[in-house]
Structures are given as structure tokens and as C-alpha cells.
Design a protein around this motif. Sequence first.
Motif, PDB file in Angstrom:
ATOM      1  N   UNK B  35       0.816  -1.216   0.000  1.00 27.47           N
ATOM      2  CA  UNK B  35       0.000   0.000   0.000  1.00 27.47           C
ATOM      3  C   UNK B  35       0.853   1.271   0.000  1.00 27.47           C
ATOM      4  N   UNK B  36       1.927   1.212   0.746  1.00 25.45           N
ATOM      5  CA  UNK B  36       2.812   2.384   0.830  1.00 25.45           C
ATOM      6  C   UNK B  36       3.979   2.166  -0.125  1.00 25.45           C
ATOM      7  N   UNK B  37       4.058   3.023  -1.102  1.00 26.99           N
ATOM      8  CA  UNK B  37       5.063   2.829  -2.157  1.00 26.99           C
ATOM      9  C   UNK B  37       6.180   3.873  -2.009  1.00 26.99           C
ATOM     10  N   UNK B  38       7.395   3.403  -2.223  1.00 24.33           N
ATOM     11  CA  UNK B  38       8.538   4.333  -2.278  1.00 24.33           C
ATOM     12  C   UNK B  38       9.005   4.828  -0.931  1.00 24.33           C
ATOM     13  N   UNK B  39       8.557   4.214   0.139  1.00 24.65           N
ATOM     14  CA  UNK B  39       8.975   4.659   1.474  1.00 24.65           C
ATOM     15  C   UNK B  39       9.553   3.476   2.249  1.00 24.65           C
ATOM     16  N   UNK B  40      10.367   2.680   1.570  1.00 27.14           N
ATOM     17  CA  UNK B  40      10.884   1.455   2.188  1.00 27.14           C
ATOM     18  C   UNK B  40      11.642   1.736   3.489  1.00 27.14           C
ATOM     19  N   UNK B  41      12.482   2.772   3.417  1.00 31.66           N
ATOM     20  CA  UNK B  41      13.273   3.102   4.615  1.00 31.66           C
ATOM     21  C   UNK B  41      12.358   3.510   5.781  1.00 31.66           C
TER      22      UNK B  41
END
Lengths: 512, 335
Positions: B35-41
Motif C-alpha cells: 500500500x505504501x510505495x517508495x517509502x521502504x526506509x
Amino acid sequence: METINSFVAKVQRRLNRFVAVGAFFTAALWGLSGMLITALAFVTRGHRVVLWWLPVSVIPAALIWLCLYLKRHYSYKRAASYADHHFGFKDALCSQLHFSGKTGGFYTLGRKQAESLCNIKLLNLIKEPFPRTKLILIMLLLSAVAALTVLDDSKTVRQAAENQKQLLRKTAIINEALKKELKDIVTRLTEPQQQQLENELLLQAINQLEKHDRLKAALKQYGNLENRISRLMQSSNLAEQERMLRRIARELMRDPLTRQLGRKLNSGNYQAAAAELMKNRLEKSSPDSKIAQNKFARLQRTTEKMHNATESDSPQCSIKNTLEKLKKSLQQAAEKRSQCSNGKCSQKSYNDNIDKMNSDLQKLAGQLGKLQAIKNYSKQLEKMRRLCSMAQAKCRQGGKLPTSRPGNEAGKGAGQKAGSAAEGNFDNQLASSMNNGFLTGLKGIINEGRSTSSIEEAACGGGAAKRHSRVIKHKFKRQFESFIKRDDIPPQLKSGVKEYFTTLHQPERSGE
Amino acid sequence: MKTITAVLESEKQIEQAVSTFKDTFNVLRSEISRFIVGQEDIIENVLTAVIAGGHVLLEGVPGLGKTALVNTVAQALNLDFKRIQFTPDLLPADLLGTNILLERNGSKEFVFQRGPVFTNVLLADEINRATPKTQSALLETMQEKTVTVANTTHRLDLPYFVLATQNPLEMDGTYPLPEAQLDRFFFKLQVKMPDHEHFADILERTTGLHTPEIKPVTDGGTVLEMGMTARQVPVAEPVRDFMIKLVLGTHPERETASAEVKQFVRYGASPRAAQTILLGARIRALLDGRFHVSREDVVAIAVPAMRHRLILSFEGQTEGISTDEIITDIIKAAR
């Protein structure tokens, strides 16, 4: 844990080997730089590189190597840290070294994990970069040092070395000549003269003379000796006493009765003057005898004249003091004699006065004799002093010993031509130089010759010279020209001086 | 909820626990990433903080998915979730709850009415809009995980996390968090704008007919158990020293502090920062499959753990120096 320890130990050994090699290259670079500086120090001074100086740089280089190795070497823990970082073990080895001794749970698992990482093959991944730059620099430095070591001494240095050798030989010859001269002086002087000479001190000074290969040291040595002799000469106060005696002589020569004594004093023959003076010695006879009266009158007149001539002199002068005493004795003797004539005084009392007077006369004669002795040894000392001066001049002669040049013999009364003396007969040259016009000319009487201002009136060299050497040359030339113009110089001596300068200037003319 | 194992002793237990830890973490991460993309860190750090039992302050401009992230985490963890929109007129009682007078069986008594903090995951949205008094009401819940009202202390259910957000741009009418409050946050995470590729992904996933549905993949007990496992990871002395050196390096009054710290920092990080770093580093070590903490773990955690704990001097603020830069420099100097 053994696997980890073994791996870390191997890493440590490998790293320390690299450190040692790296430090060696650095130290070699420093060592060779030191060698190059050493070699350059020799070469820039014109010397050939002394090869045994080069390995001296090895010692600091070895110290540098040791310091670098100790500073950079890897301890066990540091090696583990290096391995962790180098192989990306993420502090596995460091942690396990810290956990050593702890077992179970996470520790055991961690150890197994760390051991699995310790692959010997990884060791080859630790590579020391090849020190290409350092190696190139080392080769360059080595080549430079090798090139510098091939170079020979420069011409100047070779010349300087040759000069040193010659100076060494020269100083040896000069020392021998001085010793011989002193020995001659000592043997010629009488016992009291020797005591006055303080020959022990001089002998000691001359025996301490050394051979020198350095001009400065040689000049200093002879300069010191010359100063010592000068001080000795000044202490005798000869010049002052001679001046006084010449005044006395002039006074005495005016009177026919005392002329003979005056002439002897004027000629400087104080021994003969003393003998002449002693002829006035009074005998113990009747005061009324004609001979005694004449003798007494002559002595009284002589003493009076002598005393009058010494009025301007220092009261510390011994001759003046003795003259005063003699004058008093004579006055007392005269009074006694008149008293005796009137019968107021006994013959014995008069004779006692005569003895006292004779004693004062004897003392005066003795002082003249002593002065003669002083004059004699003073001449010898002057000779020695000049020997020292000439020795310095010889040392300064461009480092080359003079070579014999046939056909250039010095003229009579003239000095040897500069640079024409033969090695080995230095003392003969000195001896002959003692009698040349140059030295005789310098023997003037202070304040009695022409004033120095008259020297400037000489014809030679009217303009002012710029170079120092030319100034000196002109100065000397003028002095000698004024000297030969003087009337009181014998023509023979004048010609000698002229000849000396003619021979001295010949090479310069030919050079020009 | 699973029973929490206290100390892992046998190697097998540890291996199993570590395996579970990694698996659970990865599953959680991948679920949230759906669901949350591009915020792996950010996801990884939020999960780290959650496992460590810490609270997270998310800072970022509106629309970057901060609230969505917290919501997704709560769903994935299968935990009770409450959201409070902080406003200036919000009172502590609105958060904590209050005693109300109730009539029961003919008698009247005060009954404690629980506030929204009685949950597992509390989203304190735009926390800096509330007054300091209201902000401070969260202090006890964050530190002691209790609520005291009218001399009665009420224990919160564990796990309990506060995930707060704040907008760094709109500063009018805001109340900056006091230092004591900031220190309670395990991490301060800065939510950045996603890059082009991730942006496209976000649009694709959020504007279509089917929005991804988040499934609960674990529970609170597992999270607590994961935290206990992480706390047992040993730390070697050199690594611990390195970490202490980092924290002490932020203190301008110390002789060893760099010139930059002395010039731009007013107060350094508290010991709580060191605790945070160590806990976070342990979790990272386990995630990496290691049984020890490394300097790399410490370094990775240092910035989010200390950035909100350093207080810049006036000079530092006027120069526009960020605490991230200072911490990065301290790390470089310490290595």
C-alpha cells in the motif's frame, strides 16, 4: 574460536609484512635522500664524495624504518578490525574476539557464523598496492647519488689540498728555522742577558709551534709569537732610554772635555761608554793633589752635563736616578774636600765620600753595560720578531713554495725577489733578509725622522687607488721613495732598496 | 495473543526466534509496501521502532502518506488503532479520558471514561497543532505506558505505540514539541516525496477501482516477542564504545566535540538516544541474520535516532544547518 584466531593471525602477519615492506621503501627513500644531500654537500664544495660517508645515512633510514613499522604495525585487534572492514564482516571478528570465553546462545551462534566467514582464500584479497612512485623515486635518487660519486675533486679543491700540503711543509721548515734562530740567540747571549730574555718562556712558545695545513692557524701561531716577542721588547723600554742617552751624548759632545764619552754614547756603544766613564773613577788620595782635582772637576762636569740632559725625562728612569745620586755624592765630596782643605774634615771621611761616589759611578757604568746587553738581545729579539713576520708573509704566498729562479739573484743589500727563494733554505733567506735594505730602512728613530706627511709628497702614484691592494702598494712605494730621498741614508742602501723594488715589480710589468 | 518467551537459551530456540523475527518483519514490510510505495526506509524504521516498543514522529508535507502509513501498520499488525487529530482546542481529557458521574443501582459514582489513548496504535495527527499542555498529556503514556487521572493510574494495553505526524511547513498556530516530548520519540522520520517511478505506482494503486487491502500478518504478542528477541543480541565492547562516542560527540560542552558541534549545537543527545540506537541496531543485526551488533547497524540507526534530540544553537539555526549533517559528520569523524 581457533579458526577465527588463526585467520586473524594470518591477516595480521600479512598486514605487518606489507607494513614492513612499505616502511622499507619509505625509509629507503629517506636514506637515499640523505645520501643525496651528503653527496651534494661534498660536490657543491668541490670535493669528491667520500664514499664512507654515504652509508651513514643508513642509520637514520633504519631508525625511520623501525619507527614507521612500530607506528603502523597491526596489533591482533587492529588486524581483526581491518579484516572486518576489508572483507565486509560487519565487526564479526572484532565482536568474537571480545566475546571470547563466553559460550552459549547468541555467542555460540555468532562464533559459528564468524568462523564460517574465515576463509583462508580471502587472505589473497589483502593486497598492498605496488609502490611504483616510491620505486621510481628510489631509482632516480640512486642514479643521482651514483652520478655524484663519480665526480672528482674540483680544480680549486685540488689546488687547496696542494696548498695545504705545501703549507704543512712550509710551517715545518719555518718552525725549524725559528727554533734554530732562538738556539743561536740563546747561545750568543751571556747568562744575565739570557735571564733578561726570559728565554725559557720563548723556548716554550717556540717548542709549541706546530705544523699547520690551514693558513689561518699558521698565521695565528706566528702572529701570537710575534706579539709575545713585541711585548717582551716593549717591556725593556729600550727606545726611551736610548733617546735619553742620545740627548746626553749631544750635551757631552759640546764640551771637548767630555766629547769622547759623548761620541761613544752617540754611537750606541754603551759598553765602551761605560768603560770611558769608569776612567773618571777617583783614587783615594789627598784632596789637594792636582790630578785628583782635575779628575774630580772632569767628573763633576760630566755628571752635571749628563744630569742637565736628563731633566725632561721621567723620574722613574733608572739612569736619571743614578745620575742624581752621583751628583749628590759629588756635591758632598766637594764639600768634604773644602772642609778637608780647611782642616775641618779628616782624610778618612773624604775617602768614604770618594768610595760612595765611585760606587755610584760604578752603578751608572753598570747600567750602561746592562743597556748594551739589552740592546744586543733586543736586536736578536727584533730579528726573531721579523722572522715571525716573514714567516707569516711566507705562509701567505699563495700556497706555493718559492722556486729557485736562476739569474734572479737578489742584489746586494736588497731583499730576495718575491717568490724567488728556494725551499729548504728558509733560514738562510731569513738571515739574508735581515740585512736587506727593507729591514734596515724600517729601523728608524721614533719622532726623529721625517714626518709621515712628507711621504705623501712623493712623486709616485699621485691619484687615489680604488683597489685595496693598490692602495697598499702605493703606500709602500711612497714610503720607500721618501726613504731613499732622505739624506741620512747611505747611497749603498738607497740603491739596494731601489733594486729590491725593481725586481719586485718585474713580474707585474711582464704580466701587464 | 502469544505468550512472550523470556530468555532464549538454547541455540535452537534462538535460531528459531531469529528466523521468526526475520520472517515476520519481512512479511510485515512486504504487506505494508503493498500500500505504501517508495517509502521502504520509512517502513523499515517504523517497524523497527514498533518492535523496539518506541514511538515515531513522522515529519513531512501533507499528502505524502503519513497517516496512511500509520493506518496500514496498525492493520498489518492487527492491533487496535485510534486516530486523534490534534487541534489547538484539544484538551488532555480529550486524549486520556475523564471521570464521569454515573448512576448505577441507585447510587452515583465516578467512572473513568477511557480516552483514545487506550489503544495499541495511536496516530497523533499533526501533533504540533495542540497546545503544550495537551502534548504533555502524552508524556506519561509514551514513557510509562500508563494514564493517571484523578489519582488513579490506568495501564495501557501492550503493545502501545504513538505514531505522530507533523507538518514542517505550516508553522502558524503551531506549538513546537518540547524537548522532553521529542526525546520520548524513538525515531523522527522525514517522509520525502517519492521519485518518478514510485509516484506512478502510487497513482496506479490509489486511483483505480481496486485499492489494495491490507491483511493482518501478525499480532501484538509477536511484536513484543520480537522485541524481546532483539534485546538479547550481544554487543561487543568496541561497537558499544563507538556508539557512546557518537552520542557524546553531539555534546558541545565536551572537549572532544568537533568545532562544528561546538559552534552549531546547543544541547546534545540524551542517554535515551544511546538506548534507542542500541535497540535499533540490535533489530537491524537480526534482520541481517547476524548474532552480534556491528558498527554499520549503529550508523544506520544513528541519524533517525538522534536528529530530533539535538538542539541547534541560534547560530546553527540561522546558518540553516541540519542536525542530519552534524550527525553525519560526527559519524565520519568517529569511524
